[in-house]
Design an enzyme around this catalytic site. Structure first.
Site, PDB file in Angstrom:
ATOM      1  N   HIS A  75     -12.145  17.811  74.882  1.00  0.00           N
ATOM      2  CA  HIS A  75     -11.339  16.744  74.525  1.00  0.00           C
ATOM      3  C   HIS A  75     -11.030  16.959  72.942  1.00  0.00           C
ATOM      4  CE1 HIS A  75     -11.139  13.479  77.667  1.00  0.00           C
ATOM      5  NE2 HIS A  75     -11.051  14.475  78.177  1.00  0.00           N
ATOM      6  N   TYR A 204     -10.242   3.705  73.665  1.00  0.00           N
ATOM      7  CA  TYR A 204     -11.106   2.456  73.143  1.00  0.00           C
ATOM      8  C   TYR A 204     -10.268   1.383  72.896  1.00  0.00           C
ATOM      9  CZ  TYR A 204     -15.017   5.913  72.610  1.00  0.00           C
ATOM     10  OH  TYR A 204     -16.056   6.846  72.819  1.00  0.00           O
ATOM     11  N   PRO A 296     -23.693   2.163  73.208  1.00  0.00           N
ATOM     12  CA  PRO A 296     -23.051   3.343  73.883  1.00  0.00           C
ATOM     13  C   PRO A 296     -21.647   3.663  72.966  1.00  0.00           C
ATOM     14  CG  PRO A 296     -23.034   1.517  75.126  1.00  0.00           C
ATOM     15  CD  PRO A 296     -23.764   0.966  74.126  1.00  0.00           C
ATOM     16  N   LYS A 300     -23.536   8.282  71.602  1.00  0.00           N
ATOM     17  CA  LYS A 300     -24.499   8.996  70.863  1.00  0.00           C
ATOM     18  C   LYS A 300     -25.964   9.484  71.336  1.00  0.00           C
ATOM     19  CE  LYS A 300     -21.893  10.117  67.829  1.00  0.00           C
ATOM     20  NZ  LYS A 300     -21.465  11.635  67.866  1.00  0.00           N
ATOM     21  N   TYR A 388     -17.849  11.336  65.151  1.00  0.00           N
ATOM     22  CA  TYR A 388     -17.625  11.300  66.846  1.00  0.00           C
ATOM     23  C   TYR A 388     -18.108  12.593  67.356  1.00  0.00           C
ATOM     24  CZ  TYR A 388     -15.969   9.644  71.256  1.00  0.00           C
ATOM     25  OH  TYR A 388     -15.585   9.458  72.649  1.00  0.00           O
TER      26      TYR A 388
HETATM   27  C1  PHB Z   1     -18.796   7.137  79.461  1.00  0.00           C
HETATM   28  O1  PHB Z   1     -17.811   8.193  79.764  1.00  0.00           O
HETATM   29  O2  PHB Z   1     -19.721   6.675  80.041  1.00  0.00           O
HETATM   30  C2  PHB Z   1     -18.646   7.159  77.945  1.00  0.00           C
HETATM   31  C3  PHB Z   1     -17.757   7.517  77.229  1.00  0.00           C
HETATM   32  C4  PHB Z   1     -17.656   6.985  75.840  1.00  0.00           C
HETATM   33  C5  PHB Z   1     -18.408   6.250  75.397  1.00  0.00           C
HETATM   34  C6  PHB Z   1     -19.086   5.563  76.201  1.00  0.00           C
HETATM   35  C7  PHB Z   1     -19.495   5.732  77.481  1.00  0.00           C
HETATM   36  O3  PHB Z   1     -18.245   5.826  74.164  1.00  0.00           O
END
Ligand code: PHB
Ligand code: APR
Length: 395
Positions: A75, A204, A296, A300, A388
């Site tokens: 990505h 997000y 989460p 990280k 990130y």
């Molecule tokens: C996930 O795909 O489980 C996931 C992806 C990004 C995040 C948290 C969890 O920031």
């Protein structure tokens, strides 16, 4: 009691323990992993799925990167959704070409387990009552029960890779640890579904009803999260209720694109920031979730576990190959510099994207101002992108 000896005893067969075991083996260092659960139980855990380049490089060094490169999704950006609009953060463009890899932690664990088994390395699953002995002395050992018999594993060093609830950090003498913790006033309700992603990148969403995240495991398997009250229960949520709430928290285009289907996994996880200092006690090293937990939001957790393992494997290889303990002495400080920066980013992103009941209207306005600044300032977007994709490992 039976007795055997190894150079490094690893407690825990999660990503930290398995990756460390593989890197040590590649360097000719004998190691044994002791795991409390069965292999199937370990593989049954649903965890996050965004890998930094540093983690990808470590998996390649461990000889387990092939399926990740073949099946993982690279990505170049992520999207932030608020006030009914989506704004893309160009990770690739803002970081001089860096990317992240979307590849489930379950798959990373599966690849590491398969490699360990193929090499015939010693992993004791269902190892009960693991107890660490004498790690602050001239030698160390780990005892455990398996098959109704008590065993002693004598070792030069112990790697505590047994997670937040493990025996390793709990074995450290009272007063020798300084811990820092923040509990967030909400949880994440997660759903796994065999449906196509809403978009080709992660979304997000900051919404007045609560945070939402649209993630994925592949082009046909998706992972979604909704911010929920701490006392909520997954069983209270029907699939339809979950999909309806997710739609409400997404911008119109994403809501329109959402493909729903039966949840193949549905669970709630609490959010916390936790750091234990230091991460070494004599012959015991803590790595991964045994030493730190991040919310989460910034993805990280696994990447911090990998960077701890990078420093620990290098320190132990240096000890055995070069008879130098400089890396061992520097282990804790090296890890914690990166742990605290990732913890800060995870806290910042969590604070920016979630609804906090006690910050009132001004808290909402301050979030809006920061989001507006973030997506309209190259400097602010660059700062987010750098964190990130993952900050560089200290040399
Ligand atoms: C996930 O795909 O489980 C996931 C992806 C990004 C995040 C948290 C969890 O920031
Ligand atoms: N004895 C032996 N094994 C134990 C014990 C014990 N007393 N306690 C826990 N374990 C095992 C657990 O069963 C688990 O398999 O240690 C392993 C720890 O694995 P994780 O909790 O996954 O921690 P880690 O390997 O550091 O990986 C961190 O996993 O939880 C996610 O978000 C986290 O992505 C991050 C990653």
């Amino acid at each position: 009691m039976t007795t055997r000896r190894t150079q490094v005893a690893i407690v825990g067969a999660g990503p930290s323990g398995l990756l460390l075991g593989q890197l040590l083996h590649k360097a000719g260092i004998d190691n044994v992993i002791l795991e409390r659960q069965s292999a199937d139980y370990v593989l049954g855990r649903i965890r996050a799925g965004v890998l930094e380049q540093t983690t990808m490089d470590l998996l390649d060094a461990a000889g387990v990167g092939a399926r990740m490169h073949a099946e993982g999704l690279r990505h170049d950006g992520v999207e932030l959704s608020f006030d009914g609009q989506r704004h893309r953060i160009d990770l690739h463009g803002l970081t001089g070409g860096k990317q992240v890899m979307v590849y489930g932690q379950t798959e990373v664990t599966r690849d590491l387990m398969a490699a360990r088994e193929a090499e015939g390395l010693a992993t004791v699953y269902d190892a009960k009552d693991v107890a660490l002995q004498g790690f602050d002395g001239a030698t160390s050992a780990v005892t455990y029960r398996h098959g109704g018999v008590t065993h002693e594993l004598q070792c030069d060093y112990i790697a505590g890779c047994d997670g937040y609830h493990g025996a390793s950090r709990a074995s450290v003498p009272d007063g020798a640890l300084k811990t820092h913790e923040r509990i967030y006033p909400f949880g994440w309700l997660g759903v796994l579904a065999d449906t196509p992603p809403v978009s080709h990148e992660l979304i997000y969403s900051n919404h007045e009803r609560g945070f939402a995240l649209c993630s994925m495991r592949s082009a046909t398997r998706t992972r979604y999260y909704l911010q929920c009250p701490l006392d909520d229960k997954a069983e209270r949520w029907s699939d339809d209720a979950f999909w309806d709430e997710l739609r409400r928290r997404l911008d119109p285009e994403a809501a329109e694109s959402l493909v729903t289907g039966p949840a193949i996994e549905k669970s709630i996880a609490p959010l916390r920031s936790f750091v234990a200092e230091p991460m070494r006690f004599g012959r015991l090293f803590l790595a991964g979730d045994a030493a730190h937990i991040v919310p989460p939001t910034g993805a990280k957790g696994l990447n911090l576990a990998a960077s701890d393992v990078h420093y620990l494997s290098r320190a132990l290889i240096e000890h055995y190959a070069e008879r130098s303990d400089a890396g061992i002495r520097a282990y804790s400080d090296s890890c914690l510099r990166r742990v605290w920066k990732a913890s800060r980013f995870s806290w910042w992103f969590t604070s920016l994207m979630h609804q906090f009941p006690d910050t009132g209207a001004i808290g909402h306005q301050l979030q809006r101002a920061e989001l507006d600044y973030l997506v309209n300032s190259r400097a602010a977007s660059t700062a987010m992108a750098e964190n990130y994709v993952g900050l560089p490992l200290a040399t």
